[in-house]
Design a protein around this motif. Structure first.
Motif, PDB file in Angstrom:
ATOM      1  N   PHE A 604       1.086  -1.388   0.087  1.00  0.00           N
ATOM      2  CA  PHE A 604       0.350   0.399   0.063  1.00  0.00           C
ATOM      3  C   PHE A 604       0.844   1.242  -0.442  1.00  0.00           C
ATOM      4  O   PHE A 604       0.510   2.209  -0.606  1.00  0.00           O
ATOM      5  N   PHE A 605       2.063   1.556   0.830  1.00  0.00           N
ATOM      6  CA  PHE A 605       2.752   2.564   0.931  1.00  0.00           C
ATOM      7  C   PHE A 605       3.834   2.489  -0.071  1.00  0.00           C
ATOM      8  O   PHE A 605       3.934   4.370  -0.031  1.00  0.00           O
ATOM      9  N   SER A 606       4.123   1.437  -0.318  1.00  0.00           N
ATOM     10  CA  SER A 606       4.645   1.675  -1.906  1.00  0.00           C
ATOM     11  C   SER A 606       5.008   1.912  -2.940  1.00  0.00           C
ATOM     12  O   SER A 606       5.481   2.165  -4.426  1.00  0.00           O
ATOM     13  N   SER A 607       3.369   1.722  -2.791  1.00  0.00           N
ATOM     14  CA  SER A 607       2.618   1.736  -4.584  1.00  0.00           C
ATOM     15  C   SER A 607       2.873   3.275  -5.207  1.00  0.00           C
ATOM     16  O   SER A 607       2.582   4.412  -4.194  1.00  0.00           O
ATOM     17  N   PRO A 608       2.741   3.709  -6.481  1.00  0.00           N
ATOM     18  CA  PRO A 608       2.867   4.778  -7.037  1.00  0.00           C
ATOM     19  C   PRO A 608       1.596   6.109  -6.886  1.00  0.00           C
ATOM     20  O   PRO A 608       1.926   6.950  -6.262  1.00  0.00           O
ATOM     21  N   ALA A 609       0.602   5.972  -6.212  1.00  0.00           N
ATOM     22  CA  ALA A 609      -0.314   6.403  -6.293  1.00  0.00           C
ATOM     23  C   ALA A 609      -0.492   7.085  -5.326  1.00  0.00           C
ATOM     24  O   ALA A 609      -0.218   7.595  -4.698  1.00  0.00           O
ATOM     25  N   VAL A 610       0.175   6.151  -4.244  1.00  0.00           N
ATOM     26  CA  VAL A 610      -0.013   6.419  -2.614  1.00  0.00           C
ATOM     27  C   VAL A 610       2.034   7.402  -2.139  1.00  0.00           C
ATOM     28  O   VAL A 610       1.182   8.592  -1.564  1.00  0.00           O
ATOM     29  N   GLN A 611       2.615   7.219  -2.885  1.00  0.00           N
ATOM     30  CA  GLN A 611       4.213   7.858  -2.611  1.00  0.00           C
ATOM     31  C   GLN A 611       3.444   9.044  -3.850  1.00  0.00           C
ATOM     32  O   GLN A 611       4.277  10.074  -3.352  1.00  0.00           O
ATOM     33  N   ALA A 612       3.150   9.202  -4.960  1.00  0.00           N
ATOM     34  CA  ALA A 612       3.162  10.720  -5.399  1.00  0.00           C
ATOM     35  C   ALA A 612       2.168  11.515  -4.853  1.00  0.00           C
ATOM     36  O   ALA A 612       2.204  12.436  -5.203  1.00  0.00           O
ATOM     37  N   LYS A 613       1.745  10.524  -4.086  1.00  0.00           N
ATOM     38  CA  LYS A 613       0.471  11.632  -2.988  1.00  0.00           C
ATOM     39  C   LYS A 613       0.829  11.858  -1.734  1.00  0.00           C
ATOM     40  O   LYS A 613       0.521  13.290  -1.136  1.00  0.00           O
ATOM     41  N   LEU A 614       1.743  11.318  -1.186  1.00  0.00           N
ATOM     42  CA  LEU A 614       2.335  11.611   0.122  1.00  0.00           C
ATOM     43  C   LEU A 614       3.283  12.263  -0.477  1.00  0.00           C
ATOM     44  O   LEU A 614       4.268  13.086   0.944  1.00  0.00           O
ATOM     45  N   ALA A 615       4.070  12.071  -1.728  1.00  0.00           N
ATOM     46  CA  ALA A 615       6.058  12.914  -1.947  1.00  0.00           C
ATOM     47  C   ALA A 615       6.772  12.439  -0.840  1.00  0.00           C
ATOM     48  O   ALA A 615       7.346  10.678  -0.478  1.00  0.00           O
ATOM     49  N   ASN A 616       7.114  13.386  -0.676  1.00  0.00           N
ATOM     50  CA  ASN A 616       8.680  13.390   0.528  1.00  0.00           C
ATOM     51  C   ASN A 616       8.098  12.738   2.053  1.00  0.00           C
ATOM     52  O   ASN A 616       8.789  12.199   2.467  1.00  0.00           O
ATOM     53  N   GLN A 617       7.097  13.127   2.264  1.00  0.00           N
ATOM     54  CA  GLN A 617       6.176  12.337   3.342  1.00  0.00           C
ATOM     55  C   GLN A 617       6.532  10.548   3.627  1.00  0.00           C
ATOM     56  O   GLN A 617       6.321   9.920   4.406  1.00  0.00           O
ATOM     57  N   GLY A 618       5.924  10.056   2.363  1.00  0.00           N
ATOM     58  CA  GLY A 618       5.322   8.992   1.968  1.00  0.00           C
ATOM     59  C   GLY A 618       7.240   8.585   2.132  1.00  0.00           C
ATOM     60  O   GLY A 618       7.016   7.414   3.114  1.00  0.00           O
ATOM     61  N   ARG A 619       7.689   8.763   1.589  1.00  0.00           N
ATOM     62  CA  ARG A 619       9.137   9.061   1.785  1.00  0.00           C
ATOM     63  C   ARG A 619       9.429   8.462   2.779  1.00  0.00           C
ATOM     64  O   ARG A 619      10.565   6.995   3.016  1.00  0.00           O
ATOM     65  N   LYS A 620       9.437   9.001   3.691  1.00  0.00           N
ATOM     66  CA  LYS A 620      10.166   9.252   5.569  1.00  0.00           C
ATOM     67  C   LYS A 620       8.918   8.300   5.800  1.00  0.00           C
ATOM     68  O   LYS A 620       9.957   7.445   7.310  1.00  0.00           O
ATOM     69  N   LEU A 621       7.805   7.687   5.626  1.00  0.00           N
ATOM     70  CA  LEU A 621       7.281   7.046   6.904  1.00  0.00           C
ATOM     71  C   LEU A 621       7.921   5.514   5.856  1.00  0.00           C
ATOM     72  O   LEU A 621       7.680   4.714   6.809  1.00  0.00           O
TER      73      LEU A 621
END
Length: 1006
Positions: A604-621
């Motif tokens: 879920f969190f590594s999917s392109p859709a989520v990473q595109a939405k979360l941007a830098n926050q997603g990478r940190k998570l």
């Protein structure tokens, strides 16, 4: 000639040879030894043993011993000693010496002679003499068989006479016969012509298998007898398997010269060892089931079963779950839970309970009670036993009550969903969910409330798919419910933060002025003063926070990243409290990242859709998730890695192999091939036995080089840093464990500095070294166990978490450096204080940092920490640094904006080169403060309040020099009135020291 003759006559005569030694005395007459050989101790303590029938005299040959003679005549050495009192030392008999051998019932027997034929073995010879084993012949001819049981053609050997076989000898004969039969069967099979008819070949092959089975049976019986008689080398056996291993070695001894027989016996012994192992496992499994069965009612039975399974080994747990007793136990519990459903008859259930849905609610609530606290596998298995009755009841309900949609409604439906959630993440749990969804059991309102309270949305999505319902509409409703749950998480987090906000303020403002030991004591005294209720509430709030964060993680693992799940994840990360609850859950329960559950969360969190939405926050998570999994998988598992212990090294390698899990690689954006390369590089950092710190550092340097050559793994990336930390854990723990000294030993410190410096971690490597220096045996940070290796692992784990916390909140709601300092301190306390008061407090401090409760805008809130407003709490806390009460009271007078000046004084000390974690340097700083007069300290405090307000509590803006120094420093000296009135801010250390000179306060010396 005469001279020669005379010369010869003058030579001394040769000494005569010494006389030969006297012959050994002959054996005494029979009557003189009869009484000796009849002693009770030689006859199993029988007092009336008859005398021997006769004696024979054995003449000792070269190489013979009394032991060999006793075996040849089937007697024993004590009996021969009793019959030959003329032999002073039985270990030194002479060639040609005569030895009395008593013959008769209860005594010895006379041997015969036999000649070995070409190709014969001792086993072959033994077969020709019933009642005699190959071992008997070998022991009777030890002097003539220097190579064990290997015989030469034509060799003449003594054959002990046949005598009534003991129980063991009978088993030996049976084993020998079974082994010979297997030899014959195998030979018959091996000699079959290539064109033998398949049916004939199969028949002969079956004969080989039957012969193997008979050999196994004979070996089993001989082993059982031997195991009762075998003597432990140190008095007692550690376990039965060691006893049987020794008995097996004895059994094989007589076949040591026969490679084929040895191989056959090894196969039989291995099979029997496995059989005994399975029998023991099944015995333990039966004991667990029996204990649970006798525990009381169904709830007590499940609690007992769960407790026993948690304490059992994985093998025993597997044996339990395979057993019929386990299945019967679960069926009994499920029958109790579903009893209100009347075996699936909705009409009868209505008759018994007034209405059918009342019966279903009772049954669901019972299932919820039974599965509470159970691990997913057990909860799923129990639910599976209840499913047939639930399915039958559902069918009956829809037949008899067609106008009513579902038999499970409201609270009953929610209880059933809770039961399904508890089995999620297992194959059986997923099967249960699909079965129920297929039966159209549904209540939209109850489902929404279930998810809003932290339940999983998986069932709702499965139900929509099973019945062709608009999935997007169901997803939107589930997302709304999850938003409601996040609001509840936010409330718990803020309550927790508020509970620890005062302590957060004290640590943020006063903690850095203390050594770790002083801070530990300050926290301990604070919590004691607050009382047990305060501590219990901190524990409760922490548990509630972790529980709600874990529920949030499970909810996200069920979501579709391509729908609105990405937006929901962004809302979670945009709120510092829900983000912190999520991260706290991952750190406390890293099992969330394992197995199917972990894979779904990573997907879920590594999917392109989520990473595109979360941007830098997603990478940190993803970095936080990877950190938690690496710490759990490697650092928490390597333990006291000892390079000298192969088992310890194997354990570390297995921990590394677990990193190859696809979810972990996905979190870091690595392919399987890249993950394999990383694991191989990490394995190479494990020290070899006897390596020095420099040699280990060279290994770590190779890891740094290897990672530096891989995309995204250089020292500047989080993934690269994590793997380097893992390498440090393996190499550093191996180093300190092998040296066996405390972590405060200078040689350890120097060695670790060499290793850490080789890791290529830059500033973070320096932070590690500083952290290691802070670890004291009696401090909070030192309470990690008595071994240095444990402390190193704790420092590494804490550093990983604190680095991630800093990165997570660097761009978030952190109003000042005070709050980041609180978060970092809390991270260390949360990690190092596990099991102590600091553990729950630490997470609370991180929450304070995350949501900004440490610096409230209200002057009322700012002033509440002043001496006359807080009951002296802040003054007592600061006194732990060694500051006098008068000085502490003066320093705790707050400014209008609510900033305390202690952090600014700490910053001054730091710039002057003092390390306040060092007791000597910290004492110098405190002495400088205590030396000020009350008037001087009050004026300095008022000036620094203006500085704190000016930089809004961001102490990093206060440096050694400032652009305003060129006119401000002279102005301070030229117009001292403003400084003496307490109305002059200092923009730098240079300006502060100019003020100190005006006030007559000596400068702080490094």
């Amino acid at each position: 000639m005469n001279w020669t003759v005379n010369h010869r006559l003058q030579q001394p005569a040769k000494a005569p040879p010494p006389p030969p030694p006297p012959p050994p005395p002959p054996p005494p007459p029979r009557k003189e030894v009869d009484d000796a050989v009849r002693q009770p101790k030689l006859h199993d303590n029988k007092a009336d043993a008859p005398p021997p029938e006769r004696y024979v005299q054995h003449e000792v040959q070269r190489g013979e011993t009394m032991t060999e003679i006793s075996h040849r005549y089937q007697t024993n050495v004590p009996m021969l000693e009793a019959a030959n009192p003329q032999i002073a030392n039985p270990d030194e008999i002479e060639i040609g010496q005569k030895v009395n051998v008593p013959i008769g019932a209860g005594y010895g027997t006379e041997p015969t002679r036999d000649v070995a034929e070409p190709g014969q073995t001792l086993t072959d010879m033994a077969r020709e003499h019933p009642g005699v084993s190959a071992r008997d012949i070998a022991r009777a001819n030890r002097a003539d068989l220097p190579h064990g049981s290997r015989v030469q053609p034509g060799q003449e050997l003594w054959i002990p006479a046949q005598k009534p076989a003991t129980p063991l000898e009978q088993k030996v004969q049976a084993t020998d016969q079974a082994q010979a039969a297997l030899d014959r069967a195998q030979q018959a099979y091996d000699e079959l012509p290539p064109d033998t008819h398949p049916a004939t070949r199969q028949e002969v092959y079956q004969g080989v298998q039957e012969a193997k089975g008979k050999l196994t049976g004979a070996v089993r019986e001989e082993l059982d007898v031997r195991a009762k008689q075998v003597v432990a080398p140190e008095g007692t056996w550690a376990n039965d398997e060691d006893r049987y291993a020794a008995a097996g070695a004895q059994l094989k001894e007589r076949y040591q010269a026969d490679a084929g027989a040895t191989q056959q016996l090894d196969a039989a012994l291995d099979g029997l060892a496995h059989e005994r192992h399975q029998t023991r496992l099944q015995g333990q499994a039966n004991a667990i089931v029996d204990k649970a069965r006798n525990a009381g009612d169904a709830q007590q039975q499940m609690a007992s079963l769960n407790e026993s399974l948690q304490a059992a080994t994985p093998e025993v747990r597997e044996a339990v779950t395979r057993s019929q007793g386990y299945r019967d136990l679960l069926q009994g519990a499920a029958d109790w839970a579903t009893e209100p459903l009347a075996g699936g008859d909705a009409r009868e259930a209505e008759s018994n309970h007034g209405m059918p849905q009342a019966a279903s609610t009772i049954a669901a609530e019972r299932l919820e009670q039974l599965t509470q606290g159970l691990p997913p596998e057990l909860a799923a298995d129990l639910t599976d036993k209840a499913m047939p009755t639930i399915e039958a009841f559902n069918s009956s309900f829809k037949t008899h009550y067609p106008t009513l949609h579902s038999p499970f409604q409201g609270p009953g439906f929610q209880s059933l969903m809770t039961v399904l959630d508890r089995g999620m993440g297992t194959p059986q749990g997923q099967a249960n969910l699909q079965k129920l969804a297929g039966h159209d059991v549904w209540d939209l309102v109850a489902m929404h409330e279930h998810v809003a309270q932290g339940g999983r949305p998986a069932y709702a999505l499965a139900w929509a798919d099973a019945h062709g319902v608009d999935r997007s509409a169901v997803e939107r409703d589930m997302h709304d419910a999850i938003q409601t749950h996040m609001g509840r998480v936010d409330g718990v987090a803020k309550e927790y933060a508020a509970h620890t906000s005062e302590l957060a303020w004290l640590i943020a403002n006063h903690g850095n002025a203390m050594t770790p030991e002083q801070l530990e004591k300050a926290i301990e005294d604070y919590t004691q003063a607050k009382g047990e209720d305060w501590k219990n509430e901190a524990d409760r709030l922490k548990a509630e926070l972790v529980k709600s964060g874990s529920a949030l993680a499970k909810q996200f693992s069920d979501l579709n990243p391509d729908a609105d799940g990405a937006e929901l994840a962004k809302q979670m990360l945009d709120n510092p409290t829900t983000q912190m609850a999520f991260e706290a859950a991952l750190q406390e329960n890293p099992e969330l990242l394992e197995g199917p559950q972990g894979k779904k969360l990573a997907d879920f969190f590594s999917s392109p859709a989520v990473q595109a939405k979360l941007a830098n926050q997603g990478r940190k998570l993803l970095n936080v998730m990877a950190t938690a999994q690496l710490k759990h998988t490697v650092l928490d598992k390597i333990g006291d890695l000892d390079p000298n212990n192969p088992a310890s090294v194997a354990n570390a390698k297995q921990a590394l192999a677990n990193l190859k899990d696809s979810s972990f690689a996905k979190l870091l954006g690595l392919s399987s091939k890249e993950m394999d390369e990383v694991v191989e590089a990490l394995e190479n950092t494990i020290p070899k036995a006897g390596e020095s710190a420099d040699e280990i550092a060279a290994r770590v340097s190779l890891l740094d080089e290897k990672l530096g050559g891989m995309k995204g793994l250089d020292g500047s990336t989080v993934a690269g840093q994590l793997f380097r930390v893992a390498g440090l854990g393996l190499s550093g723990v191996g180093f300190v464990a092998s040296v066996g000294k405390t972590i405060n030993d200078p040689s350890i410190q120097n060695g670790l500095q060499t290793i850490i410096s080789a890791a290529g971690l830059g500033n973070q490597g320096s932070e590690l070294l500083v952290a290691l220096g802070k670890v004291d045996e009696n401090s909070t940070l030192g309470k990690l166990g008595s071994k240095a290796a444990g402390k190193l692992l704790g420092v590494l784990g804490a550093s990983m978490e604190v680095w991630n916390m800093g990165k997570s909140f660097a761009n978030g709601d952190i109003p000042s450096g005070i709050l980041y300092g609180t978060g970092a301190a809390g991270g260390l306390l949360a990690t190092f204080g596990a099991g102590s008061l600091a553990g729950p407090i630490g997470i609370g401090l991180v929450l304070v940092s995350a949501i900004g409760l440490g610096v409230w805008e209200s002057i009322k809130e700012a002033n509440k920490h002043e001496p006359d407003q807080d009951g002296g709490v802040s003054t007592r806390f600061l006194k732990h640094a060694g500051i006098t009460e008068d000085a502490a009271r003066a320093l705790n007078d707050q400014s209008g904006e609510g900033y305390n000046i202690m952090p600014l004084l700490n910053r001054y000390a730091e710039i002057k080169g003092l390390n306040l974690d060092n007791p000597q340097q910290q004492a110098k700083f405190i002495e400088w403060i205590n030396a000020m007069t009350p008037e001087q300290l009050a004026i300095l405090r008022n000036n620094l309040h203006r500085t704190a307000d000016k930089i809004e509590g961001d102490w990093s803006q206060f440096n050694a020099t400032a652009d305003t120094d060129r006119f401000a420093v002279p102005d301070i000296s030229n117009r001292p009135h403003f400084t003496r009135s307490g109305g002059r801010a200092a923009d730098s250390v240079a300006q502060l020291e100019a003020q100190l000179q005006v006030l007559g306060i000596p400068l702080l010396a490094p």
